[in-house]
Design a protein around this motif. Sequence first.
Motif, PDB file in Angstrom:
ATOM      1  N   ARG A 241       0.853  -1.190   0.000  1.00  0.00           N
ATOM      2  CA  ARG A 241       0.000   0.000   0.000  1.00  0.00           C
ATOM      3  C   ARG A 241       0.888   1.239   0.000  1.00  0.00           C
ATOM      4  O   ARG A 241       1.868   1.309   0.753  1.00  0.00           O
ATOM      5  CB  ARG A 241      -0.947   0.011   1.196  1.00  0.00           C
ATOM      6  N   VAL A 242       0.518   2.216  -0.807  1.00  0.00           N
ATOM      7  CA  VAL A 242       1.325   3.423  -0.980  1.00  0.00           C
ATOM      8  C   VAL A 242       0.611   4.610  -0.353  1.00  0.00           C
ATOM      9  O   VAL A 242      -0.612   4.756  -0.450  1.00  0.00           O
ATOM     10  CB  VAL A 242       1.598   3.698  -2.470  1.00  0.00           C
ATOM     11  N   SER A 243       1.382   5.472   0.292  1.00  0.00           N
ATOM     12  CA  SER A 243       0.851   6.716   0.841  1.00  0.00           C
ATOM     13  C   SER A 243       1.876   7.819   0.605  1.00  0.00           C
ATOM     14  O   SER A 243       3.044   7.554   0.312  1.00  0.00           O
ATOM     15  CB  SER A 243       0.539   6.583   2.340  1.00  0.00           C
ATOM     16  N   VAL A 244       1.432   9.045   0.723  1.00  0.00           N
ATOM     17  CA  VAL A 244       2.347  10.184   0.600  1.00  0.00           C
ATOM     18  C   VAL A 244       2.231  11.037   1.854  1.00  0.00           C
ATOM     19  O   VAL A 244       1.178  11.108   2.486  1.00  0.00           O
ATOM     20  CB  VAL A 244       2.040  11.033  -0.654  1.00  0.00           C
ATOM     21  N   ARG A 245       3.351  11.657   2.189  1.00  0.00           N
ATOM     22  CA  ARG A 245       3.340  12.596   3.317  1.00  0.00           C
ATOM     23  C   ARG A 245       3.422  14.009   2.766  1.00  0.00           C
ATOM     24  O   ARG A 245       4.320  14.340   2.002  1.00  0.00           O
ATOM     25  CB  ARG A 245       4.496  12.333   4.274  1.00  0.00           C
ATOM     26  N   VAL A 246       2.464  14.828   3.166  1.00  0.00           N
ATOM     27  CA  VAL A 246       2.437  16.245   2.809  1.00  0.00           C
ATOM     28  C   VAL A 246       2.445  17.029   4.121  1.00  0.00           C
ATOM     29  O   VAL A 246       1.431  17.128   4.797  1.00  0.00           O
ATOM     30  CB  VAL A 246       1.189  16.593   1.976  1.00  0.00           C
ATOM     31  N   GLY A 247       3.624  17.516   4.507  1.00  0.00           N
ATOM     32  CA  GLY A 247       3.733  18.135   5.822  1.00  0.00           C
ATOM     33  C   GLY A 247       3.468  17.114   6.893  1.00  0.00           C
ATOM     34  O   GLY A 247       4.085  16.048   6.924  1.00  0.00           O
ATOM     35  N   ASP A 248       2.504  17.386   7.765  1.00  0.00           N
ATOM     36  CA  ASP A 248       2.154  16.449   8.839  1.00  0.00           C
ATOM     37  C   ASP A 248       1.074  15.456   8.418  1.00  0.00           C
ATOM     38  O   ASP A 248       0.755  14.540   9.186  1.00  0.00           O
ATOM     39  CB  ASP A 248       1.667  17.230  10.066  1.00  0.00           C
ATOM     40  N   ALA A 249       0.510  15.633   7.244  1.00  0.00           N
ATOM     41  CA  ALA A 249      -0.579  14.762   6.805  1.00  0.00           C
ATOM     42  C   ALA A 249      -0.047  13.582   6.002  1.00  0.00           C
ATOM     43  O   ALA A 249       0.842  13.738   5.165  1.00  0.00           O
ATOM     44  CB  ALA A 249      -1.573  15.553   5.953  1.00  0.00           C
ATOM     45  N   VAL A 250      -0.583  12.397   6.271  1.00  0.00           N
ATOM     46  CA  VAL A 250      -0.260  11.205   5.496  1.00  0.00           C
ATOM     47  C   VAL A 250      -1.521  10.804   4.752  1.00  0.00           C
ATOM     48  O   VAL A 250      -2.563  10.522   5.353  1.00  0.00           O
ATOM     49  CB  VAL A 250       0.220  10.056   6.400  1.00  0.00           C
ATOM     50  N   LEU A 251      -1.447  10.770   3.416  1.00  0.00           N
ATOM     51  CA  LEU A 251      -2.608  10.534   2.575  1.00  0.00           C
ATOM     52  C   LEU A 251      -2.438   9.221   1.813  1.00  0.00           C
ATOM     53  O   LEU A 251      -1.396   8.982   1.203  1.00  0.00           O
ATOM     54  CB  LEU A 251      -2.782  11.682   1.577  1.00  0.00           C
ATOM     55  N   GLN A 252      -3.476   8.416   1.851  1.00  0.00           N
ATOM     56  CA  GLN A 252      -3.434   7.122   1.169  1.00  0.00           C
ATOM     57  C   GLN A 252      -3.537   7.309  -0.338  1.00  0.00           C
ATOM     58  O   GLN A 252      -4.316   8.137  -0.819  1.00  0.00           O
ATOM     59  CB  GLN A 252      -4.600   6.253   1.654  1.00  0.00           C
ATOM     60  N   VAL A 253      -2.756   6.540  -1.086  1.00  0.00           N
ATOM     61  CA  VAL A 253      -2.833   6.525  -2.546  1.00  0.00           C
ATOM     62  C   VAL A 253      -3.593   5.267  -2.951  1.00  0.00           C
ATOM     63  O   VAL A 253      -3.223   4.167  -2.553  1.00  0.00           O
ATOM     64  CB  VAL A 253      -1.424   6.526  -3.186  1.00  0.00           C
ATOM     65  N   SER A 254      -4.640   5.432  -3.732  1.00  0.00           N
ATOM     66  CA  SER A 254      -5.410   4.261  -4.151  1.00  0.00           C
ATOM     67  C   SER A 254      -4.620   3.449  -5.174  1.00  0.00           C
ATOM     68  O   SER A 254      -3.734   3.978  -5.857  1.00  0.00           O
ATOM     69  CB  SER A 254      -6.749   4.695  -4.757  1.00  0.00           C
ATOM     70  N   ARG A 255      -4.934   2.178  -5.298  1.00  0.00           N
ATOM     71  CA  ARG A 255      -4.200   1.308  -6.216  1.00  0.00           C
ATOM     72  C   ARG A 255      -4.307   1.810  -7.659  1.00  0.00           C
ATOM     73  O   ARG A 255      -3.353   1.756  -8.422  1.00  0.00           O
ATOM     74  CB  ARG A 255      -4.725  -0.124  -6.117  1.00  0.00           C
TER      75      ARG A 255
END
Length: 256
Positions: free
Chosen positions: A224-238
């Motif tokens: 599963r892939v996610s990105v960090r933008v500042g303090d937020a961690v956002l899930q990347v859909s497949r």
Amino acid sequence: MSDDAAPPAGLRVLAVDDEAPARAELAYLLGRDERVSEVQTAGDGAEALRMLEDTPYDALFVDIRMPGLDGLDLARVLRRFASPPAVVFVSAYDQHALEAFDLRAVDYLMKPVRDERLAEAVGRVLEARGRVAPPAAAGAEADDDETIAVELGGVTRFVKRSDVRYVEAHGDYARLVTEDGRHLVRVSLALLEEQWASAGFVRIHRRWLVPLDAIDEVRTDGGRVSVRVGDAVLQVSRRHTRELRDRLVRSARPGR
């Protein structure tokens, strides 16, 4: 000036206001701008629509509050035109700024109109019509840094697109997340994805739209892939993972 250096033909503009003094003043100010070659006027939305159906105009400078077909209604009708003019709203009230953004207006002028703001609006019309490139100010981004009107507690504020860290879907609305707050705008995430793609924004999930240069880290955990933008961690859909990776690779520059 030699013929080789002659400027391109100026803009043909239609100024619309139901109040004669305001209409005359707007036409006078537009006529003083050397980038405008012709200014015609209409006293209401219905008259303007008839003129627009008969004559191709580059821009419409229109008052919002008019009896009958008002400025917003007129702009909605123009969206059905094959080649609509650029629209600049002119109003004594700022509460319509969100609707102006929805209708893709190139600018929103407050009455009384100041010369410098009118000149800026004419410049934005030229950019929208593809007549000139955005000014290359030192340190400026290649793309024009769009300004978005947001409303909170009856107060309209303006957020620069470059300040947006990510965008979150909120029903038929979108929430712009910046360093100093979260701002709800009346526009869908799908529309922003289309409009802001050229500015580096990429869809990573049905819920999120992120500018590539705001991504601090890409994480992979158990596939599963996610990105960090500042303090937020956002899930990347497949379904968006490959596109995100491709965009990140393409955006990389040697030596950076």
